[in-house]
Scaffold this active site. Structure first.
Site, PDB file in Angstrom:
ATOM      1  N   LYS A 215      21.742 -71.119 -47.250  1.00 49.23           N
ATOM      2  CA  LYS A 215      23.385 -70.511 -48.095  1.00 49.23           C
ATOM      3  C   LYS A 215      23.565 -69.008 -48.010  1.00 49.23           C
ATOM      4  O   LYS A 215      23.520 -67.823 -46.540  1.00 49.23           O
ATOM      5  CB  LYS A 215      23.545 -71.213 -48.600  1.00 49.23           C
ATOM      6  CG  LYS A 215      25.468 -71.057 -49.019  1.00 49.23           C
ATOM      7  CD  LYS A 215      25.886 -71.481 -49.982  1.00 49.23           C
ATOM      8  CE  LYS A 215      27.453 -70.898 -50.624  1.00 49.23           C
ATOM      9  NZ  LYS A 215      28.164 -71.792 -51.564  1.00 49.23           N
ATOM     10  N   GLU A 221      11.895 -66.361 -51.793  1.00 54.46           N
ATOM     11  CA  GLU A 221      10.852 -67.352 -51.685  1.00 54.46           C
ATOM     12  C   GLU A 221      11.877 -67.793 -50.463  1.00 54.46           C
ATOM     13  O   GLU A 221       9.822 -67.804 -49.867  1.00 54.46           O
ATOM     14  CB  GLU A 221      10.457 -68.694 -52.415  1.00 54.46           C
ATOM     15  CG  GLU A 221      11.194 -68.982 -54.067  1.00 54.46           C
ATOM     16  CD  GLU A 221      11.698 -67.950 -55.059  1.00 54.46           C
ATOM     17  OE1 GLU A 221      13.025 -67.624 -54.418  1.00 54.46           O
ATOM     18  OE2 GLU A 221      12.111 -67.829 -56.106  1.00 54.46           O
ATOM     19  N   GLY A 276      24.411 -74.719 -52.933  1.00 55.36           N
ATOM     20  CA  GLY A 276      23.785 -75.606 -52.992  1.00 55.36           C
ATOM     21  C   GLY A 276      23.801 -76.793 -52.895  1.00 55.36           C
ATOM     22  O   GLY A 276      22.656 -77.860 -52.826  1.00 55.36           O
ATOM     23  N   ARG A 277      23.792 -77.362 -54.689  1.00 58.20           N
ATOM     24  CA  ARG A 277      23.199 -78.200 -54.643  1.00 58.20           C
ATOM     25  C   ARG A 277      24.486 -79.699 -54.934  1.00 58.20           C
ATOM     26  O   ARG A 277      24.029 -80.609 -54.910  1.00 58.20           O
ATOM     27  CB  ARG A 277      22.796 -78.767 -56.868  1.00 58.20           C
ATOM     28  CG  ARG A 277      24.287 -77.470 -57.719  1.00 58.20           C
ATOM     29  CD  ARG A 277      23.877 -77.719 -58.986  1.00 58.20           C
ATOM     30  NE  ARG A 277      25.109 -76.932 -59.729  1.00 58.20           N
ATOM     31  CZ  ARG A 277      25.005 -75.900 -59.428  1.00 58.20           C
ATOM     32  NH1 ARG A 277      24.617 -74.581 -58.467  1.00 58.20           N
ATOM     33  NH2 ARG A 277      26.292 -75.397 -59.865  1.00 58.20           N
ATOM     34  N   GLU A 362      21.775 -77.585 -63.474  1.00 58.28           N
ATOM     35  CA  GLU A 362      21.834 -76.160 -62.882  1.00 58.28           C
ATOM     36  C   GLU A 362      24.189 -76.544 -62.919  1.00 58.28           C
ATOM     37  O   GLU A 362      24.089 -75.755 -63.174  1.00 58.28           O
ATOM     38  CB  GLU A 362      21.675 -75.863 -61.438  1.00 58.28           C
ATOM     39  CG  GLU A 362      21.989 -74.880 -61.263  1.00 58.28           C
ATOM     40  CD  GLU A 362      21.477 -74.217 -59.778  1.00 58.28           C
ATOM     41  OE1 GLU A 362      21.593 -74.712 -58.969  1.00 58.28           O
ATOM     42  OE2 GLU A 362      20.377 -73.322 -60.381  1.00 58.28           O
ATOM     43  N   HIS A 393       4.244 -97.694 -67.285  1.00 59.22           N
ATOM     44  CA  HIS A 393       2.859 -97.347 -67.987  1.00 59.22           C
ATOM     45  C   HIS A 393       2.968 -95.963 -68.091  1.00 59.22           C
ATOM     46  O   HIS A 393       1.299 -95.651 -68.238  1.00 59.22           O
ATOM     47  CB  HIS A 393       1.985 -97.546 -66.462  1.00 59.22           C
ATOM     48  CG  HIS A 393       2.114 -98.776 -65.682  1.00 59.22           C
ATOM     49  ND1 HIS A 393       1.225-100.093 -67.067  1.00 59.22           N
ATOM     50  CD2 HIS A 393       2.375-100.311 -65.645  1.00 59.22           C
ATOM     51  CE1 HIS A 393       1.614-101.394 -66.120  1.00 59.22           C
ATOM     52  NE2 HIS A 393       2.051-101.146 -65.631  1.00 59.22           N
ATOM     53  N   LYS A 513      15.275 -63.503 -61.953  1.00 54.84           N
ATOM     54  CA  LYS A 513      15.456 -63.490 -60.655  1.00 54.84           C
ATOM     55  C   LYS A 513      15.153 -61.656 -60.480  1.00 54.84           C
ATOM     56  O   LYS A 513      14.362 -61.021 -59.921  1.00 54.84           O
ATOM     57  CB  LYS A 513      16.793 -64.003 -59.770  1.00 54.84           C
ATOM     58  CG  LYS A 513      16.747 -65.493 -58.856  1.00 54.84           C
ATOM     59  CD  LYS A 513      17.770 -65.199 -57.663  1.00 54.84           C
ATOM     60  CE  LYS A 513      17.949 -66.500 -57.658  1.00 54.84           C
ATOM     61  NZ  LYS A 513      19.624 -66.636 -56.851  1.00 54.84           N
TER      62      LYS A 513
HETATM   63  O1  F6P Z   1      18.774 -69.413 -57.744  1.00 51.14           O
HETATM   64  C1  F6P Z   1      19.696 -70.997 -57.705  1.00 51.14           C
HETATM   65  C2  F6P Z   1      20.082 -70.930 -56.327  1.00 51.14           C
HETATM   66  O2  F6P Z   1      21.669 -70.310 -55.628  1.00 51.14           O
HETATM   67  C3  F6P Z   1      20.829 -72.455 -56.417  1.00 51.14           C
HETATM   68  O3  F6P Z   1      21.708 -72.619 -56.673  1.00 51.14           O
HETATM   69  C4  F6P Z   1      20.159 -73.117 -54.736  1.00 51.14           C
HETATM   70  O4  F6P Z   1      21.244 -74.144 -54.248  1.00 51.14           O
HETATM   71  C5  F6P Z   1      19.219 -71.710 -53.985  1.00 51.14           C
HETATM   72  O5  F6P Z   1      18.891 -71.218 -55.589  1.00 51.14           O
HETATM   73  C6  F6P Z   1      18.942 -71.571 -52.766  1.00 51.14           C
HETATM   74  O6  F6P Z   1      20.036 -70.754 -52.515  1.00 51.14           O
HETATM   75  P1  F6P Z   1      19.832 -70.378 -51.448  1.00 51.14           P
HETATM   76  O7  F6P Z   1      20.254 -71.840 -50.563  1.00 51.14           O
HETATM   77  O8  F6P Z   1      21.054 -69.883 -50.305  1.00 51.14           O
HETATM   78  O9  F6P Z   1      18.554 -70.195 -50.514  1.00 51.14           O
END
Ligand code: F6P
Length: 552
Positions: A215, A221, A276-277, A362, A393, A513
């Site tokens: 987003k 990452e 995002g979630r 979250e 199990h 972060k």
């Molecule tokens: O660090 C948490 C977060 O902001 C989440 O809420 C989100 O889903 C994820 O990182 C990824 O964010 P983006 O889609 O902006 O890369």
């Protein structure tokens, strides 16, 4: 219209008479066993259920009476739950700390709906993106989207993390049965190079398409992995022009997308009113649509929508997300449970617990109320789980006889997508047996009567009285998945409203972060003698650096 926010409540949550009545009531309930509650009411199993959008929720195995329910509903009313629900659907800025509307429900609104944000109807934009996604997906799925060297795309790799990974990977696994089998799907999230290396293993760059799902398009990452993908692609294809055939983006940050080298006609937009979630049914779901096709994707949206409408329009006492949310409040705040086990008896839902982890934790892992006051009650339970029967199990021992009570959500389907002999009956028999055993247990007397030697009676008896919900649907279709996800989305919101927290921000992920960034910079200086951390972190970094340097 913006909801008036942070108007100081006359009473805090725990001062409310409805809360205090529930506390008192919890003291009384603890003397009742589920065995007695069932014995006293032959219809309990039939009565305590609700049904909507293709889902059947049985909550009769919760430690509740009719009085518990009316007290919970009174608490919901005192917290103006209905007002908050309507405010969310209307597009009010209920994400108060970020001053944003919360409109994941707009992602599944029909074309003719009107939802205004700052005077602009967002629904046409949503459909414009869905339509563009459909055209693109059709093209890739029929082999008409050609890579740089003219070969059709056969492999799709989603690069994203958090909501930009967990939703896509969960939905892909859940709906794999409906996926186009001659396309290969892989998902990269971790900054650990192993994730990338293993994901591209055996794939031909000329036939591989990367979806950069972010987003913000600033997530470390994702950007790091996206650059690794770029290099992997260019090394094989040797031409910058290749990027436009092998990279697309789902993002709201056109500027950064362009900077990366992806053309805006290869970008599918997102909006700041969708977190995002809560985004697996937006452009973040591009990999899902590629896998199952636009028609199935629309069926999934219809499932979400059916649950949305049920949530918005149904009275609280038969409203599935409201009931699920209030029961979670009951178990955690009044009966002391700290976790919730998500137990899908459906192999395709193997990533569902991980998906719910982000959705619930979250959203509701918050320590202050909307106006910034520290809460004096627990919020946000720990969600975890594994598919049945595997969990039986492994950790079910603790569920049955451990000293902690873990409320469980069992999820099952009436018909299997892969009928194999009578295996589905066996699977479902296990589900029903587990929720029964948790609720009713086995007394010492029963253990003795079934031949257990005296020395083992205490080991072989089960207290029972352990609460669970059971959610049943006919079959795991795209529609059913949509309803199920929306059920949990809204139940998480219900809990947030009662707790008076903002379920749509995530400030808690920021500190780690920022520290990771500065730590990486410090480590790169390769000068462990300059102290910049606490003594433990210093020692760990020193140990790490020394071992690396000593390595052959
Ligand atoms: O660090 C948490 C977060 O902001 C989440 O809420 C989100 O889903 C994820 O990182 C990824 O964010 P983006 O889609 O902006 O890369």
């Amino acid at each position: 219209m913006t909801r008036p926010v942070a108007a100081p409540a006359a009473l805090t949550l725990t001062q409310r008479p409805q809360w205090q009545a529930l506390q008192k009531h919890a003291g009384q309930i603890s003397s009742h066993h589920l065995r007695e509650l069932f014995a006293a009411d032959a219809d309990r199993g039939e009565r305590l259920h609700a049904e909507a959008a293709g889902l059947y929720l049985d909550y009769s195995k919760q430690r509740i009476t009719d009085e518990t329910l009316s007290l919970l509903l009174a608490l919901a009313q005192a917290c103006d739950l209905d007002g908050w629900i309507q405010a969310m659907f209307r597009g009010d800025r209920i994400n108060t700390t970020e001053q944003r509307a919360v409109l994941h429900t707009a992602l599944r609104a029909p074309r003719n709906e009107q939802i205004l944000v700052d005077g602009l109807n967002v629904v046409p934009d949503v459909h414009a993106v869905l339509d563009r996604m459909a055209v693109f997906c059709d093209c890739v799925r029929r082999g008409a989207w050609l890579g740089h060297s003219g070969r059709p795309i056969r492999n799709i790799i989603n690069i994203g993390i958090g909501g930009s990974n967990l939703g896509p990977v969960m939905a892909f696994e859940a709906l794999r049965h409906f996926s186009q089998r001659d396309l290969t799907f892989r998902f990269i999230a971790n900054i650990d190079g192993t994730d990338f290396t293993e994901a591209v293993q055996g794939l031909v760059p000329a036939e591989t398409l990367f979806i950069i799902c972010s987003k913000t398009f600033t997530t470390e990452e994702t950007l790091t992995n996206a650059h690794a993908a770029r290099a992997w692609c260019l090394q094989a294809l040797g031409d910058e022009q290749a990027i436009s055939r092998h990279f697309v983006a789902a993002s709201s940050n056109a500027e950064e997308v362009i900077k990366f080298g992806i053309r805006t006609d290869n970008m599918f937009s997102l909006w700041d009113w969708d977190g995002g979630r809560y985004s697996m049914d937006s452009a973040i779901g591009l990999s899902t649509m590629l896998a199952i096709g636009p028609d199935n994707f629309r069926d999934m949206l219809a499932g979400f929508r059916a649950m949305d409408m049920h949530f918005r329009d149904t009275t609280a006492n038969s409203n599935l997300p409201v009931l699920l949310g209030l029961l979670a409040i009951w178990n955690s705040n009044f009966l002391g449970a700290q976790t919730v086990a998500i137990l899908p008896y459906e192999q395709y839902l193997k990533r569902f617990p991980a998906y719910l982890q982000q959705l619930a934790m979250e959203s509701n892992g918050k320590h202050v109320t909307r106006d910034g006051t520290r809460v004096d009650y627990p919020t946000g339970q720990i969600y975890w789980g594994e598919p049945g029967t595997n969990g039986q199990h492994s950790f079910y021992q603790l569920l049955h006889q451990g000293t902690q009570r873990v409320p469980c959500d069992f999820i099952g389907f009436c018909r299997s997508l892969n009928p194999l002999g009578d295996q589905h009956h066996q699977l479902m028999a296990n589900l029903f047996a587990q929720s029964h055993a948790l609720a009713f247990g086995k007394t010492g007397q029963e253990a003795r009567a079934s031949g257990t030697p005296d020395a083992l009676v205490s080991h072989c008896s089960f207290d029972g009285n352990r609460p669970s919900n059971t959610i049943l649907a006919e079959q795991l279709t795209p529609h059913a998945l949509g309803s199920l996800v929306a059920l949990y989305e809204h139940s998480v919101f219900v809990q947030g409203v009662i707790w008076d927290i903002d379920s749509f921000d995530q400030w808690g992920v920021e500190l780690g972060k920022i520290l990771a960034e500065s730590t990486a910079t410090e480590m790169a200086k390769l000068n462990p003698s300059i102290p910049c951390h606490d003594s433990s972190t210093e020692a760990l970094i020193r140990h790490y650096q020394q071992r690396r340097e000593a390595a052959p």
